[in-house]
Design a protein around this motif. Structure first.
Motif, mmCIF file in Angstrom:
data_model
loop_
_atom_site.group_PDB
_atom_site.id
_atom_site.type_symbol
_atom_site.label_atom_id
_atom_site.label_comp_id
_atom_site.label_asym_id
_atom_site.label_seq_id
_atom_site.Cartn_x
_atom_site.Cartn_y
_atom_site.Cartn_z
ATOM 1 N N TRP A 1 -3.666 1.544 -5.487
ATOM 2 C CA TRP A 1 -2.334 1.024 -5.743
ATOM 3 C C TRP A 1 -1.571 0.852 -4.425
ATOM 4 N N GLU A 2 -1.685 1.837 -3.559
ATOM 5 C CA GLU A 2 -1.052 1.739 -2.240
ATOM 6 C C GLU A 2 -1.700 0.647 -1.398
ATOM 7 N N ALA B 1 -0.083 -2.497 -2.424
ATOM 8 C CA ALA B 1 1.270 -2.592 -1.858
ATOM 9 C C ALA B 1 1.210 -2.975 -0.385
#
Length: 157
Positions: free
Chosen positions: A120-121, A124
């Motif tokens: 998820w990071e 981002a």
């Protein structure tokens, strides 16, 4: 061998070879990576790549009946983005596009919360690179606005 390799990892790691290809070959290479990643979707259900560090298990690739249709949709979207972005000559944007799609697919197949958070990071981070990497006035403005408000997030001693 490719069936046991996580599909998102194929695209994410393969994206780092994008700068070494000329533009037209780069497009074919990116399409090849999406197709190779899509082939690796057809592995059997269950957990395929487990890394154990001391007493903690990290499931990098867990596939089931629910993740398969979403992975197909993500691969179709990645394929269409590569076709639609064929006019882009900047390898930085293309690297960010492919690594973003790979990180999103890897997050879809994450088997535990830590792996999900990691991917998820990664999505981002690659989306920020994609926005700031654009050579348009809007991207320049967004970059300047974020630099102006950066002091809000810094820790003052």
């Amino acid at each position: 061998m490719i069936n046991s390799f996580p599909p998102g990892l194929v695209m994410f790691l393969g994206a780092f070879l994008v700068p070494f290809f000329p533009h037209i070959y780069r497009q074919f290479y990116m399409i090849f990576l999406v197709l190779l990643s899509a082939i690796s979707l057809f592995s059997a259900e269950g957990s395929h790549l487990i890394i154990q560090v001391q007493d903690i298990q990290f499931l990098l690739h867990h596939s089931d009946n629910l993740s398969f249709p979403f992975a197909i949709v993500f691969h179709i979207a990645a394929f269409l983005v590569i076709i639609y972005g064929g006019h882009i000559k900047d390898w930085r944007e293309q690297l960010a596009i492919l690594s973003y799609a790979g990180a999103a697919i890897a997050a879809l197949h994450a088997g535990d919360l830590f792996t999900l958070f990691l991917w998820w990071e990664a999505t981002a981070f690659t989306s920020v690179i994609l926005i700031f990497g654009g050579k348009t006035y809007r991207a320049y403005r967004k970059k300047k606005i974020s630099e102006r408000h950066r002091h809000r997030y810094e820790i003052n001693n």
